[in-house]
Design a protein around this motif. Structure first.
Motif, PDB file in Angstrom:
ATOM      1  N   LEU A  49      -4.026  14.150   1.212  1.00  0.00           N
ATOM      2  CA  LEU A  49      -4.331  15.039   2.805  1.00  0.00           C
ATOM      3  C   LEU A  49      -5.147  14.326   3.879  1.00  0.00           C
ATOM      4  N   TYR A  50      -5.820  13.593   3.616  1.00  0.00           N
ATOM      5  CA  TYR A  50      -6.532  12.989   4.394  1.00  0.00           C
ATOM      6  C   TYR A  50      -5.813  11.552   4.733  1.00  0.00           C
ATOM      7  N   ASN A  51      -5.287  10.655   5.600  1.00  0.00           N
ATOM      8  CA  ASN A  51      -4.561  10.056   5.853  1.00  0.00           C
ATOM      9  C   ASN A  51      -3.955   9.544   7.801  1.00  0.00           C
ATOM     10  N   PRO A  52      -5.582   9.272   8.663  1.00  0.00           N
ATOM     11  CA  PRO A  52      -5.092   9.519   9.761  1.00  0.00           C
ATOM     12  C   PRO A  52      -4.149   8.311  10.028  1.00  0.00           C
ATOM     13  N   THR A  53      -3.863   7.233   9.555  1.00  0.00           N
ATOM     14  CA  THR A  53      -3.596   5.600   9.966  1.00  0.00           C
ATOM     15  C   THR A  53      -2.585   5.198   9.100  1.00  0.00           C
ATOM     16  N   ASP A  54      -2.209   5.992   7.898  1.00  0.00           N
ATOM     17  CA  ASP A  54      -1.117   5.550   6.979  1.00  0.00           C
ATOM     18  C   ASP A  54      -1.870   3.623   6.601  1.00  0.00           C
ATOM     19  N   GLU A  55      -3.597   3.485   5.842  1.00  0.00           N
ATOM     20  CA  GLU A  55      -3.799   2.483   5.115  1.00  0.00           C
ATOM     21  C   GLU A  55      -4.835   3.428   4.703  1.00  0.00           C
ATOM     22  N   PHE A  56      -5.038   2.465   3.695  1.00  0.00           N
ATOM     23  CA  PHE A  56      -6.130   2.601   2.410  1.00  0.00           C
ATOM     24  C   PHE A  56      -6.840   1.123   2.370  1.00  0.00           C
ATOM     25  N   ILE A  57      -8.121   1.236   2.286  1.00  0.00           N
ATOM     26  CA  ILE A  57      -9.012  -0.179   1.286  1.00  0.00           C
ATOM     27  C   ILE A  57      -9.483   0.191   1.003  1.00  0.00           C
ATOM     28  N   PHE A  58     -10.674  -0.942   0.494  1.00  0.00           N
ATOM     29  CA  PHE A  58     -11.774  -2.022   0.108  1.00  0.00           C
ATOM     30  C   PHE A  58     -12.219  -0.084  -1.251  1.00  0.00           C
ATOM     31  N   THR A 300     -14.850  -3.350 -16.948  1.00  0.00           N
ATOM     32  CA  THR A 300     -14.871  -3.351 -18.096  1.00  0.00           C
ATOM     33  C   THR A 300     -15.470  -2.131 -18.313  1.00  0.00           C
ATOM     34  N   TYR A 301     -14.115  -1.352 -19.085  1.00  0.00           N
ATOM     35  CA  TYR A 301     -14.771   0.170 -20.484  1.00  0.00           C
ATOM     36  C   TYR A 301     -14.144   0.530 -20.981  1.00  0.00           C
ATOM     37  N   GLU A 302     -14.485   0.336 -22.222  1.00  0.00           N
ATOM     38  CA  GLU A 302     -14.392   1.025 -23.509  1.00  0.00           C
ATOM     39  C   GLU A 302     -12.702   0.068 -23.391  1.00  0.00           C
ATOM     40  N   GLY A 303     -13.192  -1.686 -23.609  1.00  0.00           N
ATOM     41  CA  GLY A 303     -12.670  -2.042 -24.328  1.00  0.00           C
ATOM     42  C   GLY A 303     -10.236  -2.714 -23.004  1.00  0.00           C
ATOM     43  N   GLY A 304     -11.330  -1.892 -21.952  1.00  0.00           N
ATOM     44  CA  GLY A 304     -10.204  -2.524 -21.110  1.00  0.00           C
ATOM     45  C   GLY A 304     -10.907  -2.806 -19.258  1.00  0.00           C
ATOM     46  N   THR A 305     -10.672  -4.228 -19.349  1.00  0.00           N
ATOM     47  CA  THR A 305     -10.974  -4.667 -18.072  1.00  0.00           C
ATOM     48  C   THR A 305     -10.270  -4.057 -16.609  1.00  0.00           C
ATOM     49  N   TYR A 306     -10.090  -3.173 -16.016  1.00  0.00           N
ATOM     50  CA  TYR A 306      -9.799  -2.536 -14.275  1.00  0.00           C
ATOM     51  C   TYR A 306     -10.164  -3.942 -13.517  1.00  0.00           C
ATOM     52  N   LEU A 307      -9.316  -3.589 -12.319  1.00  0.00           N
ATOM     53  CA  LEU A 307      -9.263  -4.171 -10.838  1.00  0.00           C
ATOM     54  C   LEU A 307      -8.697  -3.104 -10.331  1.00  0.00           C
ATOM     55  N   PHE A 308      -9.569  -2.913  -9.541  1.00  0.00           N
ATOM     56  CA  PHE A 308      -9.515  -2.058  -8.352  1.00  0.00           C
ATOM     57  C   PHE A 308      -9.033  -2.877  -6.638  1.00  0.00           C
ATOM     58  N   TYR A 309      -7.779  -2.911  -6.207  1.00  0.00           N
ATOM     59  CA  TYR A 309      -7.657  -3.789  -5.273  1.00  0.00           C
ATOM     60  C   TYR A 309      -7.381  -2.955  -3.995  1.00  0.00           C
ATOM     61  N   GLU A 310      -6.681  -3.801  -2.849  1.00  0.00           N
ATOM     62  CA  GLU A 310      -6.413  -3.368  -1.999  1.00  0.00           C
ATOM     63  C   GLU A 310      -5.536  -4.384  -2.059  1.00  0.00           C
ATOM     64  N   ALA A 311      -3.799  -4.018  -1.645  1.00  0.00           N
ATOM     65  CA  ALA A 311      -2.380  -4.564  -1.901  1.00  0.00           C
ATOM     66  C   ALA A 311      -2.095  -3.573  -0.466  1.00  0.00           C
ATOM     67  N   GLY A 312      -1.274  -5.482   0.708  1.00  0.00           N
ATOM     68  CA  GLY A 312      -0.474  -4.890   1.596  1.00  0.00           C
ATOM     69  C   GLY A 312      -1.138  -5.665   2.519  1.00  0.00           C
ATOM     70  N   ASP A 313      -0.678  -5.163   4.086  1.00  0.00           N
ATOM     71  CA  ASP A 313      -0.911  -6.191   5.112  1.00  0.00           C
ATOM     72  C   ASP A 313      -2.496  -5.084   5.347  1.00  0.00           C
ATOM     73  N   ARG A 314      -3.335  -5.842   6.238  1.00  0.00           N
ATOM     74  CA  ARG A 314      -4.465  -5.563   6.460  1.00  0.00           C
ATOM     75  C   ARG A 314      -4.931  -4.338   7.011  1.00  0.00           C
ATOM     76  N   LEU A 315      -3.423  -4.476   7.276  1.00  0.00           N
ATOM     77  CA  LEU A 315      -3.826  -2.678   8.549  1.00  0.00           C
ATOM     78  C   LEU A 315      -2.488  -1.547   8.398  1.00  0.00           C
ATOM     79  N   GLY A 316      -1.803  -1.902   7.014  1.00  0.00           N
ATOM     80  CA  GLY A 316      -0.972  -1.413   5.909  1.00  0.00           C
ATOM     81  C   GLY A 316      -1.158  -1.041   4.463  1.00  0.00           C
ATOM     82  N   ALA A 317      -2.371  -1.070   4.051  1.00  0.00           N
ATOM     83  CA  ALA A 317      -3.049  -1.533   2.608  1.00  0.00           C
ATOM     84  C   ALA A 317      -2.698   0.000   2.419  1.00  0.00           C
ATOM     85  N   THR A 318      -2.853  -0.170   0.880  1.00  0.00           N
ATOM     86  CA  THR A 318      -3.424   0.585   0.151  1.00  0.00           C
ATOM     87  C   THR A 318      -3.736   0.031  -1.404  1.00  0.00           C
ATOM     88  N   ILE A 319      -4.690   1.091  -1.770  1.00  0.00           N
ATOM     89  CA  ILE A 319      -5.457   0.682  -3.814  1.00  0.00           C
ATOM     90  C   ILE A 319      -4.944   1.062  -4.184  1.00  0.00           C
TER      91      ILE A 319
END
Ligand SMILES: *[C@@H]1O[C@H](CO)[C@@H](O)[C@H](O)[C@H]1NC(C)=O
Ligand SMILES: *[C@@H]1O[C@H](CO)[C@@H](O)[C@H](O)[C@H]1NC(C)=O
Ligand SMILES: *[C@@H]1O[C@H](CO)[C@@H](O)[C@H](O)[C@H]1NC(C)=O
Length: 328
Positions: A49-58, A300-319
């Motif tokens: 819904l809120y997507n001014p520049t088609d990239e998301f980070i951090f 790490t939560y309830e036996g799973g270890t999760y990595l959330f990160y930013e994937a893609g070019d610096r100004l073309g990334a997504t979560i």
């Protein structure tokens, strides 16, 4: 004899030789090191819904159900576009496995907040529960020269806090002070309750990870020494330092110009740092998990270890997110 055979075999296999050379610049991970498997994308660009520049980070994950009264869901994830106008945004989910829903009131913190500031963009949110204040503090940069904070009781509506760190606090050469992560200070005898890793860019255009410390999460002191400076493996920039504890050892995890995510050992004083990086995550090549990976946030939560990160070019990334089996 062994090394002679190695050379005969390796020389025709340039790929293998290159791999051998580059792996020599990272340290061998300890036993039980997690292997993160790509799971998918959280910010589907075409559906936001809120997507001014088609990239998301951090990405910054907050356990809302543990701290807030009547949260929208058990888990919140804050993130933002980076390019102007930015805007701190929120998604929520009942499980760390998703599905994540976008909050309809994004952005929750904009680039203009009268009478406090008007900047080209706000980005790089980091949510940190402040137990003394009994409130959630959200750190963010805007513009690139200041890391600010805001405070909230519900994670949606914020009171302005102020400037946590700025360029001058880091020394005469600092030109950017952004990409902060805040966490409880691991050294109980330090007198500080909170610590911050953030990125300081300098006049030499090299981005390094810096340390700031605070008694209350509001007033900060910057340590003059660097936490991580880029070495031969990382290339010329390192950024988005975060704290991570694995198997009783603390690490600073971060990304680099190489496009990969690394970990270095660090002690509780946050001043004794491993000199050689350990590779933590690189793009798998699977699905949209190609190219650069950045801004690690590990839980790490309830036996799973999760990595959330930013994937893609610096100004073309997504979560994106990845998950490791719990080996312990
Ligand atoms: C600023 O950079 C110059 C040139 O690299 C260096 O000589 C000086 O020590 C630096 N000053 C600080 C405060 O880091
Ligand atoms: C370091 O970061 C800056 C800003 O993002 C970028 O312009 C530069 O290309 C980076 N250096 C490398 C080697 O990636
Ligand atoms: C890649 O991302 C786009 C948009 O987020 C999505 O539509 C597409 O299905 C993804 N492709 C793969 C292979 O995951």
């Amino acid at each position: 004899m062994v090394s002679y055979q190695f050379r005969i075999m390796a020389l025709p296999l340039m790929g293998l030789l290159m791999a051998t050379l580059s792996s020599a610049q990272t340290a061998t991970p300890p036993d039980g090191w997690p292997s993160f498997n790509y799971q998918g994308i959280i910010t589907e660009k075409s559906q936001m819904l809120y997507n001014p520049t088609d990239e998301f980070i951090f990405p910054s994950v907050f356990h809302a159900g543990e701290y807030l009264q009547d949260p929208l869901a058990e888990w919140y994830i804050y993130y933002a576009p980076h390019d102007n106008p930015g805007g701190i945004s929120l998604m929520y989910a009942s499980s760390l496995d998703g599905p994540w829903r976008e909050y309809t009131g994004n952005p929750v913190i904009s680039r203009v907040w009268e009478p406090h500031y008007s900047v080209p963009h706000t980005s790089s949110p980091d949510a940190a529960w402040n137990s003394e204040a009994g409130r959630l503090f959200l750190y963010f940069h805007g513009s690139n020269s200041q890391t600010r904070w805001a405070e909230t009781d519900d994670g949606l509506n914020f009171d302005y806090g102020g400037i946590a760190v700025d360029n001058a606090m880091g020394g005469a050469n600092v030109t950017e002070s952004s990409y902060a992560r805040v966490f409880p200070h691991p050294d109980a005898s330090s007198g500080y309750a909170y610590a911050m890793f953030y990125m300081g860019n300098e006049r030499d255009n090299i981005r390094r990870i810096r340390l700031a410390e605070s008694v209350d999460g509001r007033a900060w002191e910057v340590d003059p020494d660097y936490v991580v400076q880029p070495g031969p493996e990382e290339d010329s920039n390192v950024s988005a330092g975060n704290i991570w504890e694995w198997d009783g050892q603390l690490y600073v995890v971060y990304h680099a110009s190489s496009g990969r995510i690394y970990a270095r050992t660090i002690d509780a004083t946050l001043r004794d740092i491993g000199s050689v990086p350990i590779l933590l995550h690189a793009a798998s090549g699977e699905g949209n998990d190609t190219g650069r990976v950045a801004s690690p946030e590990i839980l790490t939560y309830e036996g799973g270890t999760y990595l959330f990160y930013e994937a893609g070019d610096r100004l073309g990334a997504t979560i994106a997110w990845a998950k490791a089996r719990d080996e312990s």
